[in-house]
Design an enzyme around this catalytic site. Structure first.
Site, mmCIF file in Angstrom:
data_model
loop_
_atom_site.group_PDB
_atom_site.id
_atom_site.type_symbol
_atom_site.label_atom_id
_atom_site.label_comp_id
_atom_site.label_asym_id
_atom_site.label_seq_id
_atom_site.Cartn_x
_atom_site.Cartn_y
_atom_site.Cartn_z
ATOM 1 C CB THR A 129 52.694 93.536 -24.985
ATOM 2 O OG1 THR A 129 52.004 93.985 -23.830
ATOM 3 C CG2 THR A 129 53.788 94.556 -25.260
ATOM 4 C CG ASP A 130 47.808 94.616 -22.960
ATOM 5 O OD1 ASP A 130 49.002 94.470 -22.574
ATOM 6 O OD2 ASP A 130 46.834 94.288 -22.251
ATOM 7 C CD GLU A 131 52.914 95.538 -20.069
ATOM 8 O OE1 GLU A 131 53.732 96.384 -19.677
ATOM 9 O OE2 GLU A 131 52.821 94.400 -19.591
ATOM 10 C CE1 TYR A 154 58.037 92.969 -22.657
ATOM 11 C CE2 TYR A 154 56.062 93.980 -21.724
ATOM 12 C CZ TYR A 154 56.659 93.008 -22.520
ATOM 13 O OH TYR A 154 55.871 92.080 -23.180
ATOM 14 C CE LYS A 158 57.026 92.550 -27.235
ATOM 15 N NZ LYS A 158 57.664 91.301 -27.761
HETATM 16 N N1 LIG Z 1 53.199 86.967 -20.962
HETATM 17 C C1 LIG Z 1 52.327 87.871 -21.383
HETATM 18 O O1 LIG Z 1 51.355 88.181 -20.679
HETATM 19 C C2 LIG Z 1 52.486 88.514 -22.752
HETATM 20 C C3 LIG Z 1 51.436 89.301 -23.249
HETATM 21 C C4 LIG Z 1 51.560 89.875 -24.524
HETATM 22 C C5 LIG Z 1 52.721 89.659 -25.259
HETATM 23 N N2 LIG Z 1 53.733 88.904 -24.741
HETATM 24 C C6 LIG Z 1 54.935 88.696 -25.582
HETATM 25 O O2 LIG Z 1 55.005 87.301 -25.868
HETATM 26 C C7 LIG Z 1 56.380 86.897 -25.987
HETATM 27 C C8 LIG Z 1 56.643 85.714 -25.059
HETATM 28 O O3 LIG Z 1 56.366 86.090 -23.707
HETATM 29 P P1 LIG Z 1 56.443 85.038 -22.515
HETATM 30 O O4 LIG Z 1 55.518 85.503 -21.473
HETATM 31 O O5 LIG Z 1 56.364 83.664 -23.036
HETATM 32 O O6 LIG Z 1 57.944 85.315 -22.022
HETATM 33 P P2 LIG Z 1 59.013 84.361 -21.355
HETATM 34 O O7 LIG Z 1 59.929 85.271 -20.623
HETATM 35 O O8 LIG Z 1 58.369 83.243 -20.624
HETATM 36 O O9 LIG Z 1 59.779 83.724 -22.610
HETATM 37 C C9 LIG Z 1 60.632 84.458 -23.432
HETATM 38 C C10 LIG Z 1 61.611 83.468 -24.089
HETATM 39 O O10 LIG Z 1 62.447 84.204 -24.979
HETATM 40 C C11 LIG Z 1 63.801 83.752 -24.822
HETATM 41 N N3 LIG Z 1 64.690 84.868 -25.196
HETATM 42 C C12 LIG Z 1 64.876 86.048 -24.553
HETATM 43 N N4 LIG Z 1 65.756 86.813 -25.233
HETATM 44 C C13 LIG Z 1 66.139 86.103 -26.314
HETATM 45 C C14 LIG Z 1 67.015 86.353 -27.395
HETATM 46 N N5 LIG Z 1 67.702 87.503 -27.485
HETATM 47 N N6 LIG Z 1 67.173 85.398 -28.343
HETATM 48 C C15 LIG Z 1 66.491 84.228 -28.271
HETATM 49 N N7 LIG Z 1 65.639 83.926 -27.261
HETATM 50 C C16 LIG Z 1 65.459 84.854 -26.298
HETATM 51 C C17 LIG Z 1 63.903 83.382 -23.356
HETATM 52 O O11 LIG Z 1 64.970 82.482 -23.111
HETATM 53 C C18 LIG Z 1 62.521 82.763 -23.091
HETATM 54 O O12 LIG Z 1 62.533 81.373 -23.340
HETATM 55 C C19 LIG Z 1 57.207 88.145 -25.660
HETATM 56 O O13 LIG Z 1 57.587 88.755 -26.860
HETATM 57 C C20 LIG Z 1 56.238 89.057 -24.904
HETATM 58 O O14 LIG Z 1 56.562 90.410 -25.085
HETATM 59 C C21 LIG Z 1 53.641 88.325 -23.511
#
Ligand SMILES: NC(=O)c1ccc[n+]([C@@H]2O[C@H](COP(=O)([O-])OP(=O)(O)OC[C@H]3O[C@@H](n4cnc5c(N)ncnc54)[C@H](O)[C@@H]3O)[C@@H](O)[C@H]2O)c1
Length: 341
Positions: A129-131, A154, A158
């Protein structure tokens, strides 16, 4: 031609399930490994044919399961999206963030280290993430080489995973790539996050709660553009490198809310009475994130959806998918979290 297999962890979540659709369209066979936490949804895989994927409900901390998947399915790639993702929850309960986002990554790396000896072509794309860069002053943007200054548990989890991954590249020559993306929006996002929360409140004629004074700025990308960037990096990115993925659409939470209100009133219901209300700010709330995304552009990627069009399509999706909304547990997103100090 034989289909290539990839593993997507977190594939029942928002970005993961959208990515699965993109990969299937490109004829990959997808193994989805997901712990099925509150933010996941089995309905996210609706409309995918059974012979296009295999769902395994498990934790990325489960060494045995990961090793079994590597041996049995011989994936050429791993997209790691499994993570705890909500900043407010990380303030209330940081432990699970370290367990899934740091320890879980360590398990993946260790299994990859063993498995790479058998499959030299495999690579791991880790979705970050950008965070991790922390608060970015006005007019500045973060480069991939900038130091990490995470502000929330969080973001710190990351950032820790990114460091660990880089160390495994340097020390063990593991084939890894890190991506740092800005805030995503689009279909299937759990409504504890800003945009789906505002859209659902607009549909229900409720107030729109905004943290602090609403001046915090975020860079917003449609999830389809993010998924296409991930596939581009998977195919063309250089092993051992990091890539920022940003849209250049950097706006304050006030502006996002105003855009959504205007869209809703002009396209859906002109009599909507929803209005912004300011609520207590999140502790440690970063004021601004902004990425320099020149590096990924050199691979030939650029965003397709502008913010107004993307927001409209997202709003339309939530209006047309009431069943999806009914299936998620309301209790999990209606209470205010992250105020414990
Ligand atoms: N949403 C954003 O804006 C954003 C931006 C940049 C990066 N990300 C990264 O992208 C990824 C997905 O984000 P998202 O928004 O889809 O999140 P989300 O919360 O919608 O989905 C996360 C998924 O991971 C699963 N999960 C959690 N812990 C787990 C574990 N220990 N083992 C297996 N599965 C597990 C959850 O059940 C869920 O289905 C994350 O790594 C997040 O840090 C998200």
């Amino acid at each position: 031609m034989k289909r290539k297999t990839v593993l997507v962890t977190g594939g029942l979540g928002f970005i993961g399930s959208n990515l699965v659709l993109h990969l299937i369209k490109l004829n990959y066979f997808v193994i989805i490994l997901d712990k099925k936490t509150y933010s996941s949804n089995l309905m996210n895989l609706k409309n995918i044919k059974r012979n296009q994927f295999k769902l395994i409900i498990s934790d990325i901390n489960n060494k045995l399961e990961i090793s079994k998947i590597f041996k049995k399915y011989n994936p050429i790639g791993i997209f790691n999206l499994a993570a705890e993702t909500h900043v407010d929850r990380s303030i209330d309960n940081p432990e699970i963030f370290v367990k899934s986002n740091v320890n879980g990554v360590l398990v993946l790396l260790e299994q990859l280290k063993k498995y790479k000896k058998r499959n030299h072509n495999i690579k791991l794309l880790h979705i970050s993430t950008d965070e991790v860069y922390g608060d970015i002053p006005k007019r500045k943007t973060s480069l991939e080489t900038d130091p990490y200054r995470p502000s929330s548990p969080y973001a710190a989890s990351k950032a820790s995973a990114d460091h660990l991954i880089r160390s495994y590249y340097r020390t063990f020559k593991l084939p890894i790539i890190i991506t740092n993306c800005c805030n995503n929006y689009g279909p299937k996002q759990f409504p504890e996050k800003l945009i789906p929360k505002l859209i659902l409140n607009l549909i229900q004629n409720k107030k729109l709660p905004i943290y602090g004074k609403g001046i915090n700025e975020r860079e917003w990308i449609h999830v389809d553009d993010h998924c296409k960037a991930l596939i581009k990096i998977f195919k063309k990115g250089k092993i051992g490198e990091s890539y920022n993925i940003g849209s250049g659409d950097i706006v304050s939470n006030n502006i996002i809310s105003k855009k959504l209100i205007e869209l809703f009133k002009t396209k859906i219901n002109k009599d909507c009475k929803s209005r912004i209300v300011f609520v207590k700010d999140r502790p440690g709330h970063d004021l601004r994130y902004a990425l320099n995304s020149n590096k990924i552009k050199k691979l030939g990627w650029k965003k397709k959806l502008n913010l107004n069009k993307g927001l409209f399509l997202t709003m339309k999706w939530y209006l047309e998918n009431t069943q999806w909304i009914q299936k998620i547990n309301k209790k999990k997103y209606s209470n205010r979290l992250g105020l414990k100090l």
